[in-house]
Design a protein around this motif. Structure first.
Motif, PDB file in Angstrom:
ATOM      1  N   UNK A 238       0.818  -1.216   0.000  1.00  0.00           N
ATOM      2  CA  UNK A 238       0.000   0.000   0.000  1.00  0.00           C
ATOM      3  C   UNK A 238       0.852   1.267   0.000  1.00  0.00           C
ATOM      4  N   UNK A 239       2.147   1.114  -0.261  1.00  0.00           N
ATOM      5  CA  UNK A 239       3.040   2.260  -0.237  1.00  0.00           C
ATOM      6  C   UNK A 239       2.770   3.176  -1.425  1.00  0.00           C
ATOM      7  N   UNK A 240       2.809   4.495  -1.232  1.00  0.00           N
ATOM      8  CA  UNK A 240       2.418   5.407  -2.312  1.00  0.00           C
ATOM      9  C   UNK A 240       3.444   5.563  -3.430  1.00  0.00           C
ATOM     10  N   UNK A 241       4.672   5.064  -3.251  1.00  0.00           N
ATOM     11  CA  UNK A 241       5.693   5.201  -4.287  1.00  0.00           C
ATOM     12  C   UNK A 241       6.208   3.820  -4.688  1.00  0.00           C
ATOM     13  N   UNK A 242       6.289   3.610  -5.983  1.00  0.00           N
ATOM     14  CA  UNK A 242       6.748   2.313  -6.475  1.00  0.00           C
ATOM     15  C   UNK A 242       8.244   2.149  -6.236  1.00  0.00           C
ATOM     16  N   UNK A 243       8.642   0.905  -6.075  1.00  0.00           N
ATOM     17  CA  UNK A 243      10.055   0.614  -5.858  1.00  0.00           C
ATOM     18  C   UNK A 243      10.881   1.033  -7.064  1.00  0.00           C
ATOM     19  N   UNK A 244      12.045   1.573  -6.790  1.00  0.00           N
ATOM     20  CA  UNK A 244      12.983   1.939  -7.847  1.00  0.00           C
ATOM     21  C   UNK A 244      14.127   0.941  -7.951  1.00  0.00           C
ATOM     22  N   UNK A 245      14.262   0.077  -6.956  1.00  0.00           N
ATOM     23  CA  UNK A 245      15.328  -0.917  -6.967  1.00  0.00           C
ATOM     24  C   UNK A 245      14.815  -2.289  -7.334  1.00  0.00           C
ATOM     25  N   UNK A 246      15.724  -3.161  -7.695  1.00  0.00           N
ATOM     26  CA  UNK A 246      15.412  -4.559  -8.013  1.00  0.00           C
ATOM     27  C   UNK A 246      16.526  -5.434  -7.448  1.00  0.00           C
ATOM     28  N   UNK A 247      16.296  -6.736  -7.333  1.00  0.00           N
ATOM     29  CA  UNK A 247      17.375  -7.619  -6.878  1.00  0.00           C
ATOM     30  C   UNK A 247      18.555  -7.558  -7.839  1.00  0.00           C
ATOM     31  N   UNK A 248      19.751  -7.656  -7.301  1.00  0.00           N
ATOM     32  CA  UNK A 248      20.944  -7.599  -8.136  1.00  0.00           C
ATOM     33  C   UNK A 248      22.132  -8.209  -7.401  1.00  0.00           C
ATOM     34  N   UNK A 249      23.103  -8.619  -8.147  1.00  0.00           N
ATOM     35  CA  UNK A 249      24.368  -9.034  -7.564  1.00  0.00           C
ATOM     36  C   UNK A 249      25.326  -7.852  -7.572  1.00  0.00           C
ATOM     37  N   UNK A 250      26.327  -7.914  -6.710  1.00  0.00           N
ATOM     38  CA  UNK A 250      27.325  -6.839  -6.626  1.00  0.00           C
ATOM     39  C   UNK A 250      28.706  -7.461  -6.737  1.00  0.00           C
ATOM     40  N   UNK A 251      29.446  -7.073  -7.770  1.00  0.00           N
ATOM     41  CA  UNK A 251      30.786  -7.605  -7.984  1.00  0.00           C
ATOM     42  C   UNK A 251      31.853  -6.670  -7.440  1.00  0.00           C
ATOM     43  N   UNK A 252      31.673  -5.371  -7.640  1.00  0.00           N
ATOM     44  CA  UNK A 252      32.680  -4.381  -7.238  1.00  0.00           C
ATOM     45  C   UNK A 252      34.043  -4.760  -7.797  1.00  0.00           C
ATOM     46  N   UNK A 253      34.090  -5.060  -9.078  1.00  0.00           N
ATOM     47  CA  UNK A 253      35.334  -5.489  -9.715  1.00  0.00           C
ATOM     48  C   UNK A 253      36.397  -4.407  -9.603  1.00  0.00           C
ATOM     49  N   UNK A 254      37.582  -4.802  -9.186  1.00  0.00           N
ATOM     50  CA  UNK A 254      38.688  -3.864  -9.064  1.00  0.00           C
ATOM     51  C   UNK A 254      38.851  -3.258  -7.693  1.00  0.00           C
ATOM     52  N   UNK A 255      37.886  -3.489  -6.807  1.00  0.00           N
ATOM     53  CA  UNK A 255      37.997  -2.964  -5.442  1.00  0.00           C
ATOM     54  C   UNK A 255      39.050  -3.746  -4.665  1.00  0.00           C
ATOM     55  N   UNK A 256      39.688  -3.107  -3.678  1.00  0.00           N
ATOM     56  CA  UNK A 256      40.615  -3.843  -2.816  1.00  0.00           C
ATOM     57  C   UNK A 256      39.841  -4.830  -1.946  1.00  0.00           C
ATOM     58  N   UNK A 257      40.541  -5.633  -1.126  1.00  0.00           N
ATOM     59  CA  UNK A 257      39.813  -6.612  -0.301  1.00  0.00           C
ATOM     60  C   UNK A 257      38.697  -5.982   0.529  1.00  0.00           C
ATOM     61  N   UNK A 258      37.530  -6.616   0.500  1.00  0.00           N
ATOM     62  CA  UNK A 258      36.378  -6.200   1.299  1.00  0.00           C
ATOM     63  C   UNK A 258      36.082  -7.330   2.281  1.00  0.00           C
ATOM     64  N   UNK A 259      36.101  -7.018   3.580  1.00  0.00           N
ATOM     65  CA  UNK A 259      35.892  -8.039   4.608  1.00  0.00           C
ATOM     66  C   UNK A 259      34.405  -8.176   4.902  1.00  0.00           C
ATOM     67  N   UNK A 260      33.857  -9.360   4.698  1.00  0.00           N
ATOM     68  CA  UNK A 260      32.460  -9.665   4.993  1.00  0.00           C
ATOM     69  C   UNK A 260      32.434 -10.547   6.241  1.00  0.00           C
ATOM     70  N   UNK A 261      31.709 -10.096   7.264  1.00  0.00           N
ATOM     71  CA  UNK A 261      31.641 -10.823   8.527  1.00  0.00           C
ATOM     72  C   UNK A 261      30.253 -11.450   8.654  1.00  0.00           C
ATOM     73  N   UNK A 262      30.203 -12.748   8.939  1.00  0.00           N
ATOM     74  CA  UNK A 262      28.931 -13.441   9.121  1.00  0.00           C
ATOM     75  C   UNK A 262      28.916 -14.218  10.417  1.00  0.00           C
ATOM     76  N   UNK A 263      27.778 -14.191  11.114  1.00  0.00           N
ATOM     77  CA  UNK A 263      27.586 -14.947  12.353  1.00  0.00           C
ATOM     78  C   UNK A 263      26.691 -16.141  12.058  1.00  0.00           C
TER      79      UNK A 263
END
Length: 519
Positions: A431-456
């Protein structure tokens, strides 16, 4: 209870207020409801980077001069302008607010932090948790908290008054008949209409992608060529989005309690429901070992006990010392709040004992902490921003109550104790008055230095599989695993995790692949 929340329960500010927030599941994606996946069976597309050169029509924003002024007990505050709409920079400005704690030594740059939500105030988080940061980090970095657009002190989204929000949070989230379904739908529609009335077309410009672009403006204004970033919970999606849009400008980035951007909102909400079920199972296993556990002596008895208690509260809400009634939806929010951190489990045992005796006061306090309700009856704008951002970031998982009912078996399979609540919570974005502008996507960030992902491994709000998924997408990721309970891992008194993250932020030494830390 609307979406994957922030990590305020982990900060001093949370304790001061009574306790954390974070979000459970929102209408649009998964809170922390800001989750995503292959929408309706379609493969998620890759997020493409923006051109490396700063567009001429944005140059004035990147050329601003920050004026840091002393404020808030040793912090410095500043404001700056960003375009309301990056596609039309001439269409108006927004004013965003930030604070920083100046480095105690020779600064190697700024470290931007975000606690999650969406909707958690980075300003409040940094001011409330500054002492939890490693002394070496405080010496080496200017620590910066930026409230994203629509949040806290940055043009906050507004929706309901305190009394109106009290009524909304008390609405039955497990409707059993048509009358209760209609009441829930009416409450969601009223909420959306109030947000539109109070915040207007601004609701169409609070997406995560826009906030990531705002962070790049701030990066330039603080004088850094690369963005150093610590994001927790939803903050991981914000940081990963930045990395996807600006891979060449990524510095040292830590994403703790990761969200999988490839999930659609339906898959995300279902997965998150399963995460809370895992957390509940661990609570129940621990509870029955304590003499003060009010739910029985076996895990099966604990599960039956919580179901019976919530059913009793549904039929007869409990009195509290505030004069407000504890409804089933508020009781469930209180239980979910305690799933965010195992140090809250003793408080939950006590609250459940009181509830079984007819006093809902303690469980209501946990629910109020979840919703960031102050003792004076006012609410932070956390949940308002949470809904607005989630509903814009992903298409709604459901368009009608019938959709919810069709999906109910899957939700209840994922979470026998919380699945019904979380399925119905996910209806609000319909019932939100504005439609979504985003969609599901993958993120590669090709060329970025190491990115640390922490999971519990037993994180309720951002399940471990999300950290694995995000790490699998980012080309330069290093997955750091905490084998434990609770939401997020860094700054939660695990030396293995803290040392690994601090070594990376201070010296750039990323954890070895497969690094795993235990309780």
């Amino acid at each position: 209870m609307r979406a994957v929340r922030s990590t305020r329960v982990l900060s001093a500010m949370a304790a001061a207020a009574a306790l954390l927030l974070a979000g459970c599941s929102s209408g649009g994606g998964a809170s922390d409801s800001s989750v995503r996946g292959a929408q309706q069976g379609r493969p998620a597309t890759a997020l493409e980077p923006l051109p490396a050169a700063i567009p001429a029509n944005l140059s004035a924003y990147y050329a601003q001069k920050l004026s840091w002024q002393a404020c808030d007990q040793g912090f410095e505050c500043a404001t700056f302008k960003v375009p309301l709409d990056y596609a039309n920079p001439a269409g108006g400005d927004l004013t965003l607010s930030a604070v920083r704690k100046p480095a105690g030594g020779a600064a190697q740059g700024s470290l931007l932090v975000n606690p999650g939500g969406p909707g958690g105030s980075a300003i409040d988080y940094l001011e409330g948790s500054i002492d939890s940061f490693d002394p070496g980090l405080r010496a080496a970095y200017h620590l910066v908290g930026l409230d994203p657009r629509g949040v806290g002190r940055s043009s906050p989204v507004a929706c309901l008054s305190g009394p109106q929000m009290d009524a909304y949070t008390a609405t039955d989230m497990t409707p059993d008949n048509l009358g209760e379904i209609n009441a829930l739908v009416a409450a969601d529609k009223n909420y959306a209409a109030a947000c539109e009335m109070q915040s207007g077309s601004f609701l169409g410009h609070v997406s995560t992608a826009e906030s990531a672009r705002d962070m790049d403006v701030l990066r330039a204004l603080v004088g850094d060529s690369r963005l150093n970033f610590l994001g927790k919970s939803y903050g991981t999606f914000l940081g990963a989005t930045y990395a996807g849009l600006f891979p060449s400008r990524v510095g040292r980035m830590v994403l703790d309690g990761a969200i999988d951007p490839s999930l659609d909102s339906l898959a995300g909400n279902q997965t998150q429901a399963g995460g809370f079920e895992v957390a509940w199972a661990d609570f129940a296993k621990d509870c029955v070992t304590h003499q003060d556990c009010p739910l029985g002596r076996t895990e099966q008895q604990a599960g039956q006990g919580i179901d019976a208690l919530l059913k009793q509260i549904h039929d007869q809400p409990l009195n509290t010392d505030s004069g407000r009634k504890l409804t089933e939806s508020l009781a469930t929010a209180g239980v979910i709040e305690a799933m965010y951190a195992d140090y809250l489990w003793p408080s939950l045992r006590s609250a459940l004992t009181s509830a079984k005796a007819g006093d809902g006061s303690a469980l209501l306090k946990l629910a109020d902490a979840y919703y960031e309700r102050s003792p004076d009856g006012s609410y932070a704008n956390l949940m308002f921003a949470n809904t607005a951002i989630n509903c814009l970031d992903l298409p709604a998982p459901f368009s009608s109550p019938e959709d919810v009912e069709r999906a109910m078996p899957a939700f209840q399979k994922a979470s026998p104790h919380f699945g019904r609540d979380m399925a119905w919570m996910a209806l609000s974005c319909a019932y939100w008055p504005y439609k979504a502008t985003g969609t599901p996507h993958t993120i590669r960030a090709a060329g970025a230095p190491p990115i640390v992902v922490v999971g519990t491994t037993r994180d309720p709000a951002t399940p471990y599989v999300w950290a694995q998924a995000l790490a699998g997408q980012l080309e330069s990721s290093r997955l750091l695993t905490y084998d434990g309970d609770g939401h997020t891992a860094y700054q939660r008194h695990n030396a293995c995790i803290d040392n690994a993250v601090n070594a990376y932020l201070l010296a750039g030494t990323a954890p070895n692949p497969g690094t795993r830390c235990a309780k």
